[in-house]
Design a protein around this motif. Structure first.
Motif, PDB file in Angstrom:
ATOM      1  N   CYS A 127      27.257  46.329  39.198  1.00  0.00           N
ATOM      2  CA  CYS A 127      26.432  45.115  39.198  1.00  0.00           C
ATOM      3  C   CYS A 127      26.420  44.433  40.558  1.00  0.00           C
ATOM      4  CB  CYS A 127      26.905  44.146  38.116  1.00  0.00           C
ATOM      5  SG  CYS A 127      28.452  43.313  38.476  1.00  0.00           S
ATOM      6  N   HIS A 128      27.209  44.910  41.508  1.00  0.00           N
ATOM      7  CA  HIS A 128      27.240  44.379  42.876  1.00  0.00           C
ATOM      8  C   HIS A 128      27.782  42.966  42.991  1.00  0.00           C
ATOM      9  CE1 HIS A 128      24.518  47.758  43.615  1.00  0.00           C
ATOM     10  NE2 HIS A 128      25.047  47.739  44.809  1.00  0.00           N
ATOM     11  N   ARG A 129      28.418  42.447  41.936  1.00  0.00           N
ATOM     12  CA  ARG A 129      28.923  41.087  42.067  1.00  0.00           C
ATOM     13  C   ARG A 129      30.150  41.071  42.985  1.00  0.00           C
ATOM     14  NH1 ARG A 129      31.762  36.800  39.236  1.00  0.00           N
ATOM     15  NH2 ARG A 129      30.487  34.929  39.358  1.00  0.00           N
ATOM     16  N   CYS A 130      30.933  42.158  42.974  1.00  0.00           N
ATOM     17  CA  CYS A 130      32.142  42.181  43.810  1.00  0.00           C
ATOM     18  C   CYS A 130      31.791  42.152  45.287  1.00  0.00           C
ATOM     19  CB  CYS A 130      33.008  43.380  43.460  1.00  0.00           C
ATOM     20  SG  CYS A 130      32.134  44.915  43.210  1.00  0.00           S
TER      21      CYS A 130
ATOM     22  N   MET B  12       6.595  45.612  40.956  1.00  0.00           N
ATOM     23  CA  MET B  12       7.030  44.325  40.425  1.00  0.00           C
ATOM     24  C   MET B  12       7.727  44.468  39.093  1.00  0.00           C
ATOM     25  SD  MET B  12       3.709  42.078  40.880  1.00  0.00           S
ATOM     26  CE  MET B  12       3.814  40.795  42.064  1.00  0.00           C
ATOM     27  N   HIS B  13       8.607  43.528  38.855  1.00  0.00           N
ATOM     28  CA  HIS B  13       9.139  43.327  37.510  1.00  0.00           C
ATOM     29  C   HIS B  13       8.085  42.489  36.781  1.00  0.00           C
ATOM     30  CE1 HIS B  13      11.621  41.299  34.451  1.00  0.00           C
ATOM     31  NE2 HIS B  13      12.268  42.434  34.455  1.00  0.00           N
ATOM     32  N   PRO B  14       7.865  42.710  35.475  1.00  0.00           N
ATOM     33  CA  PRO B  14       6.842  41.919  34.796  1.00  0.00           C
ATOM     34  C   PRO B  14       7.065  40.416  34.939  1.00  0.00           C
ATOM     35  CG  PRO B  14       8.157  43.163  33.238  1.00  0.00           C
ATOM     36  CD  PRO B  14       8.470  43.675  34.588  1.00  0.00           C
ATOM     37  N   GLY B  15       8.346  39.995  35.014  1.00  0.00           N
ATOM     38  CA  GLY B  15       8.634  38.566  35.206  1.00  0.00           C
ATOM     39  C   GLY B  15       7.948  38.028  36.447  1.00  0.00           C
ATOM     40  N   GLU B  16       7.996  38.815  37.520  1.00  0.00           N
ATOM     41  CA  GLU B  16       7.359  38.381  38.761  1.00  0.00           C
ATOM     42  C   GLU B  16       5.847  38.338  38.605  1.00  0.00           C
ATOM     43  OE1 GLU B  16       9.620  40.110  42.425  1.00  0.00           O
ATOM     44  OE2 GLU B  16       9.760  41.552  40.810  1.00  0.00           O
ATOM     45  N   ASP B  43      20.578  36.283  33.789  1.00  0.00           N
ATOM     46  CA  ASP B  43      20.036  36.822  35.042  1.00  0.00           C
ATOM     47  C   ASP B  43      20.396  38.295  35.180  1.00  0.00           C
ATOM     48  OD1 ASP B  43      18.883  34.485  36.353  1.00  0.00           O
ATOM     49  OD2 ASP B  43      20.917  33.718  36.349  1.00  0.00           O
ATOM     50  N   PRO B  44      19.411  39.198  35.139  1.00  0.00           N
ATOM     51  CA  PRO B  44      19.722  40.632  35.294  1.00  0.00           C
ATOM     52  C   PRO B  44      20.145  40.929  36.735  1.00  0.00           C
ATOM     53  CG  PRO B  44      17.522  40.285  34.404  1.00  0.00           C
ATOM     54  CD  PRO B  44      17.988  38.981  34.927  1.00  0.00           C
ATOM     55  N   CYS B  45      21.205  41.726  36.864  1.00  0.00           N
ATOM     56  CA  CYS B  45      21.811  41.965  38.183  1.00  0.00           C
ATOM     57  C   CYS B  45      20.815  42.462  39.225  1.00  0.00           C
ATOM     58  CB  CYS B  45      22.927  42.986  38.059  1.00  0.00           C
ATOM     59  SG  CYS B  45      24.190  42.487  36.919  1.00  0.00           S
ATOM     60  N   ASN B  46      20.131  43.555  38.888  1.00  0.00           N
ATOM     61  CA  ASN B  46      19.339  44.202  39.928  1.00  0.00           C
ATOM     62  C   ASN B  46      18.153  43.363  40.362  1.00  0.00           C
ATOM     63  OD1 ASN B  46      20.779  46.544  40.425  1.00  0.00           O
ATOM     64  ND2 ASN B  46      19.998  47.490  38.570  1.00  0.00           N
ATOM     65  N   ILE B  47      17.540  42.654  39.412  1.00  0.00           N
ATOM     66  CA  ILE B  47      16.324  41.908  39.746  1.00  0.00           C
ATOM     67  C   ILE B  47      16.677  40.591  40.432  1.00  0.00           C
ATOM     68  CG2 ILE B  47      14.163  41.077  38.815  1.00  0.00           C
ATOM     69  CD1 ILE B  47      15.109  42.765  36.249  1.00  0.00           C
ATOM     70  N   ILE B  48      17.830  40.020  40.077  1.00  0.00           N
ATOM     71  CA  ILE B  48      18.219  38.736  40.668  1.00  0.00           C
ATOM     72  C   ILE B  48      19.042  38.956  41.934  1.00  0.00           C
ATOM     73  CG2 ILE B  48      19.472  36.597  40.282  1.00  0.00           C
ATOM     74  CD1 ILE B  48      17.126  36.798  38.428  1.00  0.00           C
ATOM     75  N   ARG B  49      20.127  39.707  41.811  1.00  0.00           N
ATOM     76  CA  ARG B  49      21.049  39.819  42.939  1.00  0.00           C
ATOM     77  C   ARG B  49      20.465  40.665  44.052  1.00  0.00           C
ATOM     78  NH1 ARG B  49      25.739  41.286  40.190  1.00  0.00           N
ATOM     79  NH2 ARG B  49      25.765  39.226  39.321  1.00  0.00           N
ATOM     80  N   ARG B  50      19.685  41.674  43.694  1.00  0.00           N
ATOM     81  CA  ARG B  50      19.186  42.582  44.719  1.00  0.00           C
ATOM     82  C   ARG B  50      17.728  42.323  45.077  1.00  0.00           C
ATOM     83  NH1 ARG B  50      21.738  48.060  45.344  1.00  0.00           N
ATOM     84  NH2 ARG B  50      22.418  46.967  47.185  1.00  0.00           N
TER      85      ARG B  50
END
Lengths: 288, 162
Positions: A127-130, B12-16, B43-50
């Motif tokens: 999840c890349h949080r680390c 795109m993600h459908p949210g976008e 918040d889904p990891c890949n769409i939010i964090r990345r």
């Protein structure tokens, strides 16, 4: 807030012979238990050489910069959920997998491969949080991914995950849907939807559209309401859209990415891109 | 794959995409249909964090729900649903996975929300697993369901009676 589990727990315990502090319930998974019986030292070393053999700068930078400070531990939901058990921290996962492999230069026993596969496949979500909490910003999950690749090359992958991967290898979607079933489902949803919204359409293979929508293969199989909803939203918003049914490339869930099966992964993405380019779409919207 | 380095289309993600539809006014929300129950957003990891779509999702949720409560931590600091990374399919490991995500249960319970919006199929599976294991009373909803339930449907699109 204190919450208590309501399901019966596993009775037997697995204690790793290599890391005595690693104590977990024993869970049977043929993908791990049976496949390690087929391993030989040569096979393991060959897989190690294929993944870690070159010692690229990227691997070296991550392995050698890490000072084992343990700040990543607080970032991991596995660590926090299991009463701060240090064996669940990201640094411990790397220590028990990649560092052990590199330390032994790939000369490891099948038992350790089981241990490693268990750590990387069932206790890390990539999840890349680390990485967010690492003082050096090291990409810890990249290393976990490499170890997954090593396990995949040996075939030591949890059964369900490997089955899904095989479905992708064979059909490029995760639930073995054939093209005719897929087209049939989409036309059926269009027919049903007409009673809920006037002139509802699920356009197939239209050229020059604004949006191409790729579903998850489980949607036509088990969750057709997603197709209905997307069709309704696009109809109300007046979007010129289409779904693609050709070349088998329409499932946007890329599960081989998680087992690091680069070849299948590339086939899926290439197929999706080629279809989008063929129909000259302006936007490619994947499923949720 | 280098041939696809500069893509002739946007991904795109459908949210976008829903965000675009809402902002440009192509899709309108019916104020009478807005969801009144307290909701929170996973918040889904890949769409939010990345990919950084956090504010877009919040815009959609604020448009369609009256009572939106943030989880803490949120946005790119949110915890994973524990079904990412391919773990969603591991049925044998269900209780192991659910035990490994007590944090998420505590996080959701602290908001007091009745509905959790999950803009990701993996997150939906992951939360379904922990709801089944820890038995806590929340409902899950996708963004598409949220929009279909609250969007304004023009009269000419309504089906004829009979």
């Amino acid at each position: 807030m204190a919450v208590k589990p309501q399901v019966l727990e596993e009775k037997e315990v697995y204690i790793s012979p290599y890391f005595p502090e690693y104590v977990r319930p024993k869970i049977e998974d043929p993908g791990l238990d049976e496949t390690i019986k087929r391993l030989t030292p040569e096979k393991i070393e060959k897989a190690y050489q294929a993944v870690f053999g070159k010692e690229t700068a990227r691997i070296k930078a991550i392995i050698e910069t890490c000072i084992h400070c343990g700040l990543c531990a607080e970032a991991c939901q596995w660590y926090l959920s299991n009463d701060r058990d240090p064996t669940y921290s990201p640094v411990a996962k790397v220590k028990m997998s990649a560092w052990e492999l590199i330390k032994r230069k790939g000369k490891v026993e099948p038992g350790l491969v089981y241990h490693i596969a268990r750590v990387v496949f069932t206790e890390c979500n990539i999840c890349h949080r680390c990485s967010l909490y690492c003082p050096f910003g090291l990409d810890i999950t990249f290393i976990i991914g490499l170890v997954r690749r090593f396990c995949f090359l040996l075939g030591v992958v949890p059964q369900r995950m490997f089955e899904m991967n095989q479905a992708f290898m064979a059909t490029l979607n995760q639930v073995w849907i054939s093209q005719s079933d897929y087209i049939d489902t989409l036309m059926w949803r269009e027919e049903e939807g007409m009673y809920e919204l006037k002139n509802l359409r699920v356009p197939l293979n239209k050229e020059g559209v604004e949006v191409i929508w790729y579903p998850l293969a489980a949607e036509p199989k088990a969750g057709v309401y997603h197709i209905d909803r997307i069709a309704k939203i696009f109809q109300v918003a007046g979007v010129n859209w289409a779904m693609v049914t050709i070349n088998d490339a329409w499932d946007s869930s890329n599960m081989p990415m998680f087992t690091r099966d680069f070849f299948t992964m590339q086939r899926i993405v290439k197929g999706l891109y080629e279809n989008a380019a063929k129909f000259r779409a302006k936007k490619l919207v994947l499923t949720e | 794959m280098l041939g696809y380095k500069e893509l002739p289309f946007e991904i795109m993600h459908p949210g976008e995409f829903y965000y675009e539809l809402l902002v440009s006014g192509r899709l309108k929300i019916d104020p009478a249909k807005k969801i009144k129950e307290p909701v929170t957003l996973q918040d889904p990891c890949n769409i939010i964090r990345r990919a950084g779509a956090a504010e877009k999702f919040r815009y959609i949720v604020r448009q369609t729900c009256e009572n939106f409560i943030e989880m803490y931590p949120n946005r790119e600091h949110n915890f994973c649903c524990n079904a990412g990374g391919g773990l969603a399919v591991l049925a044998q490991w269900l209780s192991h996975k659910a035990r490994g995500n007590r944090v998420k249960v505590e996080q959701i319970m602290a908001t007091g929300a009745k509905i959790v919006i999950t803009p990701c199929h993996n997150c939906n599976t992951g939360l379904k697993d922990i709801i089944g294991y820890w038995k806590f009373p929340v409902k899950l909803m996708f963004l598409d369901e949220l929009l279909v339930n609250t969007m304004h449907i023009p009269e000419e699109l309504l089906p004829e009676e009979g």
